[in-house]
Write an enzyme that holds these catalytic residues in place. Structure first.
Site, PDB file in Angstrom:
ATOM      1  N   ASN A   1      90.885   4.007  80.357  1.00  0.00           N
ATOM      2  CA  ASN A   1      90.002   5.010  80.802  1.00  0.00           C
ATOM      3  C   ASN A   1      91.008   5.626  81.978  1.00  0.00           C
ATOM      4  OD1 ASN A   1      88.289   6.337  82.317  1.00  0.00           O
ATOM      5  ND2 ASN A   1      86.755   4.906  82.129  1.00  0.00           N
TER       6      ASN A   1
ATOM      7  N   ARG B   1      89.424   7.073  76.596  1.00  0.00           N
ATOM      8  CA  ARG B   1      88.115   7.864  76.781  1.00  0.00           C
ATOM      9  C   ARG B   1      88.326   9.246  77.638  1.00  0.00           C
ATOM     10  NH1 ARG B   1      84.796   7.488  82.196  1.00  0.00           N
ATOM     11  NH2 ARG B   1      82.948   8.720  81.601  1.00  0.00           N
TER      12      ARG B   1
ATOM     13  N   HIS C   1      78.267  10.480  78.992  1.00  0.00           N
ATOM     14  CA  HIS C   1      77.779   9.283  78.572  1.00  0.00           C
ATOM     15  C   HIS C   1      77.378   9.133  77.179  1.00  0.00           C
ATOM     16  CE1 HIS C   1      76.171   8.802  82.937  1.00  0.00           C
ATOM     17  NE2 HIS C   1      77.377   8.445  82.859  1.00  0.00           N
TER      18      HIS C   1
ATOM     19  N   HIS D   1      70.863   5.876  80.456  1.00  0.00           N
ATOM     20  CA  HIS D   1      72.085   5.137  80.775  1.00  0.00           C
ATOM     21  C   HIS D   1      71.925   5.277  82.350  1.00  0.00           C
ATOM     22  CE1 HIS D   1      76.455   4.343  80.832  1.00  0.00           C
ATOM     23  NE2 HIS D   1      76.088   4.866  81.953  1.00  0.00           N
TER      24      HIS D   1
ATOM     25  N   ARG E   1      75.733  11.655  93.056  1.00  0.00           N
ATOM     26  CA  ARG E   1      75.590  13.108  92.554  1.00  0.00           C
ATOM     27  C   ARG E   1      73.989  13.419  92.655  1.00  0.00           C
ATOM     28  NH1 ARG E   1      78.165  11.946  86.980  1.00  0.00           N
ATOM     29  NH2 ARG E   1      79.301  10.095  87.726  1.00  0.00           N
TER      30      ARG E   1
ATOM     31  N   GLY F   1      74.581  -0.471  84.522  1.00  0.00           N
ATOM     32  CA  GLY F   1      74.398  -1.124  85.700  1.00  0.00           C
ATOM     33  C   GLY F   1      73.174  -1.524  86.353  1.00  0.00           C
TER      34      GLY F   1
ATOM     35  N   GLU G   1      80.881   0.741  76.290  1.00  0.00           N
ATOM     36  CA  GLU G   1      81.712   1.630  76.156  1.00  0.00           C
ATOM     37  C   GLU G   1      83.122   1.351  75.543  1.00  0.00           C
ATOM     38  OE1 GLU G   1      80.000   3.195  79.750  1.00  0.00           O
ATOM     39  OE2 GLU G   1      80.230   5.278  78.780  1.00  0.00           O
TER      40      GLU G   1
END
Ligand code: AMP
Length: 404
Positions: free
Chosen positions: A11, A95, A184, A212, A245, A334, A389
């Site tokens: 990633n 990814r 996601h 998610h 965000r 998380g 993931e």
């Protein structure tokens, strides 16, 4: 080494590369065989950390570039006896955040795929350049192994037009590839695929909402295994309130900031992506800190929490209506996996909609795998389904490599 078929999952970000070596056939609760991070690339002090079940190695020399970082990390892995060469890797999975309109599923990487990902840079200026760097460096270092790109967007390539289109001038939108892509996707696909088994139903018979909730956050509506809506949009800025965000806002706020505050496009971009969300409202983006502040009576933290939950429930409500009949809601990542209070508040007072939570089940995380948090008589089942993931990417990578 053993007969295990290992995959390397990479990633690559703008100043860091996270990676894992894992066995795609392993149980999702098993730790990766090797995990590592290369970070602070381009800064005076770099940092590489490699970890296996039995050993650990760190390096803090400066890292001039991604390629130096990756090569050094592979060298450190070799010193620990778990280098890519030692392991006889079957595949490398990368990814990639944005697959745009081009990629509706994972692909084996060749030069054309790299160029196609490059063409999508305008849609993901922060992410895709770093991914291309990671892909090119890894292909150069590991030329004999198939490399596979797995896109965050591709699970949502099935969105119906009514969900994917923005009500904008159609010609302008088409020319600039503007539509709702969703992100996601690897996580939403991975957890939604487990829910039919938990319900004892066939995938085509299950209508579900997947949430998610990590530092980034998104909601998805999935009908019969097919994604039909998502909270994220052209970019991962849209939808739910996130760590830093803003999620959905009135687009005119951008013009207002430009006209009234004299801010430039980059300043506004930075404000909305990095200084908004929970952090913007409270000063912190981590839920554990936020909770501590709330417990200490901090009003801004409480407001941030309330706005977060309110926005989350807005999406859940709209997806319930969209799906008509709802079988399950799953929390992951998380926050979704660890913050029982968030789950309780997101699902509170929905008994009339067939959602009845079980406070004890919700509070007690005693298993590593998925677990139910709704009451036995709840018409809509609510689950925590841990995401993984990297494992999902590894599985795709090996599957495609074996088809080569
Ligand atoms: P992710 O992006 O999935 O790695 O999620 C990261 C976020 O999960 C962190 O910023 C925290 O807000 C949240 N998180 C992680 N562990 C916990 C925990 N034990 N309780 C509450 N929130 C947590």
């Amino acid at each position: 080494m053993s007969d295990t078929k290992y995959a390397l999952v990479l990633n690559s970000g703008s100043s860091s590369i996270k990676f894992q070596v894992l066995d795609p056939a392993a149980d999702s609760t098993e730790p990766p065989f090797v995990s590592g991070i290369v970070e602070k690339i381009g800064e005076p002090k770099g940092h590489i950390k490699i970890q296996t079940e039995t050993s650990k190695m760190e390096d803090t020399r400066p890292l001039l570039s991604h390629s130096v970082g990756l090569e050094r990390a592979f060298g450190m892995m070799s010193l620990l006896g778990v280098g890519p060469q030692d392991l006889d890797l079957v595949a490398v999975g990368h990814r990639v955040v944005h697959g745009g309109p081009t990629f509706s599923g994972p692909v084996v990487i060749d030069d054309k795929v790299v160029e196609d990902i490059r063409d999508l840079i305008p849609l993901a200026p922060l992410h895709n350049p770093a991914h291309i760097d990671g892909i090119e460096n890894a292909r150069a270092l590991l030329p004999g192994v198939p490399h596979v790109a797995v896109f965050d967007t591709s699970f949502f390539s099935t969105l119906p037009d009514k969900a994917a289109f923005y009500a904008l001038d159609k010609d302008v939108a088409t020319e600039h590839n503007i539509r709702r892509y969703g992100f996601h996707g690897t996580s939403h696909e991975y957890i939604s695929a487990q829910v039919p088994g938990l319900l004892g139903k066939e995938p085509e018979d299950v209508n579900q909402i997947t949430l998610h909730l990590g530092n980034g956050a998104s909601a998805a509506a999935v009908r019969g295994g097919v994604a039909v809506d998502t909270s994220m949009g052209l970019t991962p800025l849209a939808g739910l309130v996130m760590g830093t965000r803003c999620g959905d806002i009135d687009p005119s706020i951008i013009f207002h900031l430009k006209r009234s505050a004299g801010m430039g496009v980059d300043d506004i971009d930075n404000l909305l992506n990095r200084k908004s969300g929970l952090k913007g409202l409270s000063g912190v983006n981590d839920f554990r800190e936020l909770k501590e502040m709330i417990d200490n009576g901090d009003e801004n933290a409480k407001l941030a929490y309330d706005v977060y939950i309110y926005q989350l429930r807005r999406f859940v409500g709209s997806y319930m209506l969209n799906l008509g009949r709802l079988d399950a809601i799953s929390f992951t990542a998380g926050v979704g996996e660890n913050a029982a209070q968030v789950r309780a508040d997101a699902m509170a007072g929905l008994e009339n909609f067939g959602i009845v939570m079980d406070a004890e089940r919700n509070a007690n995380r005693d298993v590593d795998g998925p677990f139910e948090i709704s009451a036995s008589d709840s018409a809509v089942k609510v689950f925590v389904v841990p995401t993984n993931e990297e494992l999902a990417i590894a599985r795709y990578a090996v599957k495609l490599a074996e088809q080569e």
